[in-house]
Design a protein around this motif. Structure first.
Motif, PDB file in Angstrom:
ATOM      1  N   HIS A 168       0.848  -1.191   0.000  1.00 37.32           N
ATOM      2  CA  HIS A 168       0.000   0.000   0.000  1.00 37.32           C
ATOM      3  C   HIS A 168       0.888   1.247   0.000  1.00 37.32           C
ATOM      4  CE1 HIS A 168      -2.716   3.122   1.425  1.00 37.32           C
ATOM      5  NE2 HIS A 168      -3.711   2.332   1.020  1.00 37.32           N
ATOM      6  N   PRO A 169       0.543   2.282  -0.782  1.00 37.32           N
ATOM      7  CA  PRO A 169       1.403   3.467  -0.886  1.00 37.32           C
ATOM      8  C   PRO A 169       1.695   4.169   0.441  1.00 37.32           C
ATOM      9  CG  PRO A 169      -0.367   3.553  -2.518  1.00 37.32           C
ATOM     10  CD  PRO A 169      -0.625   2.356  -1.661  1.00 37.32           C
ATOM     11  N   ALA A 170       0.823   4.060   1.408  1.00 39.14           N
ATOM     12  CA  ALA A 170       1.051   4.733   2.690  1.00 39.14           C
ATOM     13  C   ALA A 170       2.053   3.998   3.571  1.00 39.14           C
ATOM     14  CB  ALA A 170      -0.276   4.875   3.452  1.00 39.14           C
ATOM     15  N   VAL A 171       2.265   2.716   3.301  1.00 38.57           N
ATOM     16  CA  VAL A 171       3.089   1.898   4.196  1.00 38.57           C
ATOM     17  C   VAL A 171       4.566   2.272   4.125  1.00 38.57           C
ATOM     18  CG1 VAL A 171       3.823  -0.447   4.748  1.00 38.57           C
ATOM     19  CG2 VAL A 171       1.425   0.018   4.208  1.00 38.57           C
ATOM     20  N   GLY A 172       5.100   2.490   2.933  1.00 36.97           N
ATOM     21  CA  GLY A 172       6.523   2.816   2.802  1.00 36.97           C
ATOM     22  C   GLY A 172       6.932   4.017   3.638  1.00 36.97           C
ATOM     23  N   ALA A 177       9.462   6.258   8.457  1.00 36.32           N
ATOM     24  CA  ALA A 177       9.410   7.203   9.576  1.00 36.32           C
ATOM     25  C   ALA A 177       9.651   6.499  10.907  1.00 36.32           C
ATOM     26  CB  ALA A 177       8.063   7.928   9.585  1.00 36.32           C
ATOM     27  N   LEU A 178       9.054   5.324  11.086  1.00 36.47           N
ATOM     28  CA  LEU A 178       9.278   4.580  12.323  1.00 36.47           C
ATOM     29  C   LEU A 178      10.747   4.201  12.477  1.00 36.47           C
ATOM     30  CD1 LEU A 178       6.217   2.142  12.535  1.00 36.47           C
ATOM     31  CD2 LEU A 178       6.586   4.258  13.811  1.00 36.47           C
ATOM     32  N   VAL A 179      11.335   3.645  11.423  1.00 40.12           N
ATOM     33  CA  VAL A 179      12.741   3.228  11.483  1.00 40.12           C
ATOM     34  C   VAL A 179      13.646   4.440  11.715  1.00 40.12           C
ATOM     35  CG1 VAL A 179      14.649   2.224  10.163  1.00 40.12           C
ATOM     36  CG2 VAL A 179      12.407   1.111  10.160  1.00 40.12           C
ATOM     37  N   ASP A 180      13.404   5.531  10.967  1.00 38.23           N
ATOM     38  CA  ASP A 180      14.230   6.733  11.129  1.00 38.23           C
ATOM     39  C   ASP A 180      14.194   7.265  12.558  1.00 38.23           C
ATOM     40  OD1 ASP A 180      14.923   6.590   8.456  1.00 38.23           O
ATOM     41  OD2 ASP A 180      13.652   8.286   7.833  1.00 38.23           O
ATOM     42  N   ASP A 181      13.044   7.110  13.222  1.00 40.51           N
ATOM     43  CA  ASP A 181      12.904   7.595  14.594  1.00 40.51           C
ATOM     44  C   ASP A 181      13.231   6.531  15.642  1.00 40.51           C
ATOM     45  OD1 ASP A 181      12.227  10.097  13.661  1.00 40.51           O
ATOM     46  OD2 ASP A 181      10.072   9.829  13.956  1.00 40.51           O
ATOM     47  N   GLY A 182      13.608   5.320  15.169  1.00 35.92           N
ATOM     48  CA  GLY A 182      13.977   4.245  16.084  1.00 35.92           C
ATOM     49  C   GLY A 182      12.799   3.629  16.823  1.00 35.92           C
ATOM     50  N   ILE A 183      11.607   3.714  16.227  1.00 34.63           N
ATOM     51  CA  ILE A 183      10.392   3.216  16.883  1.00 34.63           C
ATOM     52  C   ILE A 183      10.096   1.793  16.408  1.00 34.63           C
ATOM     53  CG2 ILE A 183       7.907   3.568  17.177  1.00 34.63           C
ATOM     54  CD1 ILE A 183       8.468   6.581  16.675  1.00 34.63           C
ATOM     55  N   ASP A 194      16.649  -5.197  13.927  1.00 35.12           N
ATOM     56  CA  ASP A 194      16.140  -5.068  12.563  1.00 35.12           C
ATOM     57  C   ASP A 194      15.650  -6.441  12.115  1.00 35.12           C
ATOM     58  OD1 ASP A 194      15.942  -5.021   9.750  1.00 35.12           O
ATOM     59  OD2 ASP A 194      17.646  -3.668   9.540  1.00 35.12           O
ATOM     60  N   ASP A 195      14.398  -6.516  11.662  1.00 36.21           N
ATOM     61  CA  ASP A 195      13.838  -7.823  11.266  1.00 36.21           C
ATOM     62  C   ASP A 195      14.163  -8.213   9.823  1.00 36.21           C
ATOM     63  OD1 ASP A 195      12.057  -6.374   9.656  1.00 36.21           O
ATOM     64  OD2 ASP A 195      10.262  -7.320  10.500  1.00 36.21           O
ATOM     65  N   THR A 196      14.985  -7.461   9.134  1.00 30.99           N
ATOM     66  CA  THR A 196      15.402  -7.683   7.742  1.00 30.99           C
ATOM     67  C   THR A 196      14.272  -7.458   6.744  1.00 30.99           C
ATOM     68  OG1 THR A 196      14.980 -10.083   7.478  1.00 30.99           O
ATOM     69  CG2 THR A 196      17.091  -9.440   8.500  1.00 30.99           C
ATOM     70  N   CYS A 197      13.107  -7.055   7.195  1.00 32.64           N
ATOM     71  CA  CYS A 197      11.938  -6.865   6.332  1.00 32.64           C
ATOM     72  C   CYS A 197      11.427  -5.432   6.379  1.00 32.64           C
ATOM     73  CB  CYS A 197      10.826  -7.825   6.747  1.00 32.64           C
ATOM     74  SG  CYS A 197      11.324  -9.548   6.724  1.00 32.64           S
ATOM     75  N   GLY A 198      12.274  -4.524   6.908  1.00 28.63           N
ATOM     76  CA  GLY A 198      11.921  -3.110   6.940  1.00 28.63           C
ATOM     77  C   GLY A 198      11.375  -2.608   8.261  1.00 28.63           C
ATOM     78  N   ASN A 199      11.514  -3.410   9.328  1.00 33.39           N
ATOM     79  CA  ASN A 199      10.964  -3.028  10.626  1.00 33.39           C
ATOM     80  C   ASN A 199      11.992  -3.139  11.734  1.00 33.39           C
ATOM     81  OD1 ASN A 199       8.015  -3.026   9.798  1.00 33.39           O
ATOM     82  ND2 ASN A 199       8.618  -5.111   9.283  1.00 33.39           N
TER      83      ASN A 199
END
Length: 127
Positions: A60-64, A69-75, A115-120
């Motif tokens: 979904h376009p909103a997910v990327g 944003a979560l990763v950049d903020d360490g969330i 890091d879960d290797t899947c973007g999270n």
């Protein structure tokens, strides 16, 4: 009311299934083809009838932007309870998992983030 399914957005379901089962130790619960993406869930091997984690495609376009944003903020996108954060950190590190936060006590809990290797980012915690 109780939680039945929760999800984590993944960039590749097969890669996610491998990581969440082989590395983290979850068990595959449901795998239903949906004409491309799958309804693919895993459960804790300690609670096979417990809450399912949906390895949801992140198309979904909103997910990327959300994930970035979560990763950049360490969330962390999800949090999993473990009995011993230090031991789990050591076990996962030996399997090549990259931690972004080493085990630390924070407000009465011990946690670490990887890091879960899947973007999270995923948090492990001992409440």
């Amino acid at each position: 009311m109780r939680i039945y399914v929760t999800s984590v957005f993944v960039d590749d379901q097969e890669k996610a299934l491998d990581f969440y089962t082989r590395v983290l130790g979850f068990q595959k619960r449901t795998d239903i083809p949906l004409g491309g993406p799958r309804w693919l869930t895993v459960v804790s091997s300690e609670e096979p009838e417990g809450t399912e984690l949906l390895l949801e495609p992140d198309g979904h376009p909103a997910v990327g932007p959300y994930k970035k944003a979560l990763v950049d903020d360490g969330i962390p996108a999800a949090s999993f309870a473990v009995d011993d954060v230090a031991a789990e950190h050591e076990r996962l590190t030996e399997l090549g998992v990259r931690f972004t936060q080493e085990p630390a006590e924070m407000g009465g809990v011990i946690s670490a983030v990887f890091d879960d290797t899947c973007g999270n980012l995923i948090q492990i915690v001992r409440p």
